[in-house]
Write an enzyme that holds these catalytic residues in place. Structure first.
Site, PDB file in Angstrom:
ATOM      1  N   ASN A   1       0.823  -1.201   0.000  1.00 33.26           N
ATOM      2  CA  ASN A   1       0.000   0.000   0.000  1.00 33.26           C
ATOM      3  C   ASN A   1       0.869   1.268   0.000  1.00 33.26           C
ATOM      4  OD1 ASN A   1      -2.274   1.478   2.358  1.00 33.26           O
ATOM      5  ND2 ASN A   1      -2.664   1.151   0.198  1.00 33.26           N
TER       6      ASN A   1
ATOM      7  N   GLY B   1       4.275   1.420  -0.471  1.00 29.04           N
ATOM      8  CA  GLY B   1       5.260   1.375  -1.561  1.00 29.04           C
ATOM      9  C   GLY B   1       4.645   1.849  -2.872  1.00 29.04           C
TER      10      GLY B   1
ATOM     11  N   PHE C   1      10.398  -8.767   6.899  1.00 26.94           N
ATOM     12  CA  PHE C   1      11.054  -9.337   5.707  1.00 26.94           C
ATOM     13  C   PHE C   1      12.392  -8.677   5.393  1.00 26.94           C
ATOM     14  CE2 PHE C   1       6.355  -9.567   4.659  1.00 26.94           C
ATOM     15  CZ  PHE C   1       6.219 -10.891   5.063  1.00 26.94           C
TER      16      PHE C   1
ATOM     17  N   LYS D   1       4.656   6.300  18.044  1.00 24.70           N
ATOM     18  CA  LYS D   1       3.393   7.055  17.985  1.00 24.70           C
ATOM     19  C   LYS D   1       2.222   6.123  17.670  1.00 24.70           C
ATOM     20  CE  LYS D   1       3.697   8.698  13.181  1.00 24.70           C
ATOM     21  NZ  LYS D   1       2.665   7.835  12.608  1.00 24.70           N
TER      22      LYS D   1
HETATM   23  N1  LIG Z   1       0.110   1.635   4.459  1.00 18.60           N
HETATM   24  C1  LIG Z   1       0.377   2.801   5.007  1.00 18.60           C
HETATM   25  O1  LIG Z   1      -0.476   3.699   5.086  1.00 18.60           O
HETATM   26  C2  LIG Z   1       1.772   3.074   5.523  1.00 18.60           C
HETATM   27  C3  LIG Z   1       2.138   4.397   5.784  1.00 18.60           C
HETATM   28  C4  LIG Z   1       3.394   4.666   6.318  1.00 18.60           C
HETATM   29  C5  LIG Z   1       4.278   3.617   6.570  1.00 18.60           C
HETATM   30  N2  LIG Z   1       3.897   2.338   6.290  1.00 18.60           N
HETATM   31  C6  LIG Z   1       4.901   1.277   6.534  1.00 18.60           C
HETATM   32  O2  LIG Z   1       5.353   0.810   5.276  1.00 18.60           O
HETATM   33  C7  LIG Z   1       5.758  -0.547   5.381  1.00 18.60           C
HETATM   34  C8  LIG Z   1       5.073  -1.346   4.285  1.00 18.60           C
HETATM   35  O3  LIG Z   1       3.697  -1.340   4.551  1.00 18.60           O
HETATM   36  P1  LIG Z   1       2.565  -1.415   3.435  1.00 18.60           P
HETATM   37  O4  LIG Z   1       1.331  -0.832   4.048  1.00 18.60           O
HETATM   38  O5  LIG Z   1       3.069  -0.867   2.150  1.00 18.60           O
HETATM   39  O6  LIG Z   1       2.409  -2.980   3.270  1.00 18.60           O
HETATM   40  P2  LIG Z   1       1.087  -3.805   2.880  1.00 18.60           P
HETATM   41  O7  LIG Z   1       0.535  -4.397   4.118  1.00 18.60           O
HETATM   42  O8  LIG Z   1       0.201  -2.994   2.011  1.00 18.60           O
HETATM   43  O9  LIG Z   1       1.683  -4.921   1.951  1.00 18.60           O
HETATM   44  C9  LIG Z   1       2.462  -5.966   2.389  1.00 18.60           C
HETATM   45  C10 LIG Z   1       3.588  -6.142   1.394  1.00 18.60           C
HETATM   46  O10 LIG Z   1       4.419  -7.210   1.849  1.00 18.60           O
HETATM   47  C11 LIG Z   1       4.711  -8.011   0.722  1.00 18.60           C
HETATM   48  N3  LIG Z   1       5.081  -9.361   1.165  1.00 18.60           N
HETATM   49  C12 LIG Z   1       4.280 -10.374   1.531  1.00 18.60           C
HETATM   50  N4  LIG Z   1       5.018 -11.460   1.853  1.00 18.60           N
HETATM   51  C13 LIG Z   1       6.315 -11.100   1.693  1.00 18.60           C
HETATM   52  C14 LIG Z   1       7.560 -11.771   1.879  1.00 18.60           C
HETATM   53  N5  LIG Z   1       7.621 -13.034   2.304  1.00 18.60           N
HETATM   54  N6  LIG Z   1       8.693 -11.076   1.639  1.00 18.60           N
HETATM   55  C15 LIG Z   1       8.651  -9.791   1.244  1.00 18.60           C
HETATM   56  N7  LIG Z   1       7.509  -9.105   1.041  1.00 18.60           N
HETATM   57  C16 LIG Z   1       6.359  -9.750   1.274  1.00 18.60           C
HETATM   58  C17 LIG Z   1       3.458  -7.979  -0.093  1.00 18.60           C
HETATM   59  O11 LIG Z   1       3.713  -8.363  -1.407  1.00 18.60           O
HETATM   60  C18 LIG Z   1       3.114  -6.502  -0.009  1.00 18.60           C
HETATM   61  O12 LIG Z   1       3.819  -5.759  -0.966  1.00 18.60           O
HETATM   62  C19 LIG Z   1       5.390  -0.992   6.809  1.00 18.60           C
HETATM   63  O13 LIG Z   1       6.525  -0.907   7.616  1.00 18.60           O
HETATM   64  C20 LIG Z   1       4.372   0.039   7.239  1.00 18.60           C
HETATM   65  O14 LIG Z   1       4.344   0.248   8.641  1.00 18.60           O
HETATM   66  C21 LIG Z   1       2.677   2.043   5.773  1.00 18.60           C
END
Ligand SMILES: NC(=O)c1ccc[n+]([C@@H]2O[C@H](COP(=O)([O-])OP(=O)(O)OC[C@H]3O[C@@H](n4cnc5c(N)ncnc54)[C@H](O)[C@@H]3O)[C@@H](O)[C@H]2O)c1
Length: 289
Positions: A13, A15, A97, A204
């Protein structure tokens, strides 16, 4: 001088939302190469590979549906291929991961490459708690900045105004990331206290969950405000004990610090039922980011 090659390591999400920004920004700059590779953990969606869907429909239909990614963002399922020749890495995968992925990346890192971690959380291992940026720094032997703020990915992708903070031990790199990531609606400040910024990003969310409990349990806004204030005090105290370097109060007033829990204060309380509490916690699984 050729532009710097950017590789996004992760495509969930957050990324994908960040890829949307980066894809646009590199097109308008000669500091960066115009094609950006995005490493995607391959999955099948209705018998089609996610990478194939992203590269043909320019949409991450699983993690950021409804948003087109710029065509210069190319999804690649193999990490070694995605990172080939990259000068700049954006780490944006769930924290569990990161260690294994860094081990795969290490033999292929270009000298002089550097990165930024958008990953929230703190690693708990046999030697105690560790920052995610520290794990990346140690495994890849590269300079790493961090980016943390009150940034819900879907709102950033919707181009709703928000702020964020880059923590940069190397300020020059911090400003390169600001150029790569800032937009008129995604405003970045760069500070030197990288570890404080990173800890704020993780802590936070804990305070925000506490605020969610207040709603779920039917407490009033006064109580919630107290929980948030006390939580912020504990964030400061924890950070001062944990960090080796300087920890200044001003950093907690950046987007990485106080704005996360206050996200919650601005929300309407949920009904004091189990369902309300569950909903609230679900909101905070996302909102914590
Ligand atoms: N979503 C948000 O609003 C947001 C905002 C700021 C920071 N973050 C941070 O960004 C980071 C990524 O979160 P996100 O929300 O993009 O993730 P997400 O929950 O949307 O997606 C999970 C990701 O992990 C991948 N994945 C699944 N199994 C895997 C494996 N074995 N090895 C590697 N990758 C694997 C999936 O393909 C997917 O791309 C987290 O640390 C989160 O705290 C998220």
């Amino acid at each position: 001088m050729p532009g710097k090659k950017v590789c996004i390591v992760g495509s969930g999400n957050w990324g994908s939302a960040i890829a949307k920004i980066i894809g646009h920004n590199v097109k308008g700059s000669n500091r960066f190469e115009p094609v950006v590779k995005m490493w995607v953990f391959e999955e099948m969606i209705n018998d089609r590979k996610l990478t194939e869907i992203i590269n043909t429909e320019h949409e991450n239909v699983k993690y950021l549906p409804g948003h087109k990614l710029p065509k210069n963002v190319v999804a690649v399922p193999e990490i070694v291929e995605a990172m080939a020749g990259a000068d700049i890495f954006i780490f944006v995968i769930p924290h569990q991961f990161i260690g294994k992925l860094c081990d795969q990346m290490k033999p292929h890192i270009k000298p002089g490459a550097f990165g930024i971690s958008l990953i929230k959380g703190i690693d708990e291992g046999p030697d105690g708690l560790r920052l995610i940026s520290e794990i990346i720094r140690e495994k890849l032997e590269i300079e790493v900045c961090v980016l943390m703020g009150a940034n819900i990915a879907s709102e950033v992708a919707d181009e709703k105004f928000c702020e964020t903070t880059i923590g940069a031990k190397n300020m020059q790199n911090g400003h390169i990331f600001k150029e790569l990531l800032q937009t008129p609606n995604f405003r970045i400040s760069v500070v030197e206290e990288s570890d404080t910024v990173e800890l704020c990003g993780a802590l936070k969310n804990i305070v925000a969950v506490g605020a969610g409990f207040c709603d779920g349990l039917g407490f009033g806004d006064n109580t919630k405000a107290a929980v948030i204030r006390l939580g912020l005090m504990e964030m400061v105290a924890f950070t001062r004990v944990f960090c080796q370097g300087e920890v200044t109060s001003a950093t907690f007033l950046e987007s990485c610090g106080g704005s996360g829990p206050h996200h919650h204060l601005l929300r309407r309380p949920q009904p004091a039922s189990g369902r309300g509490l569950r909903q609230d916690l679900q909101v905070h699984r996302g909102a914590g980011d």
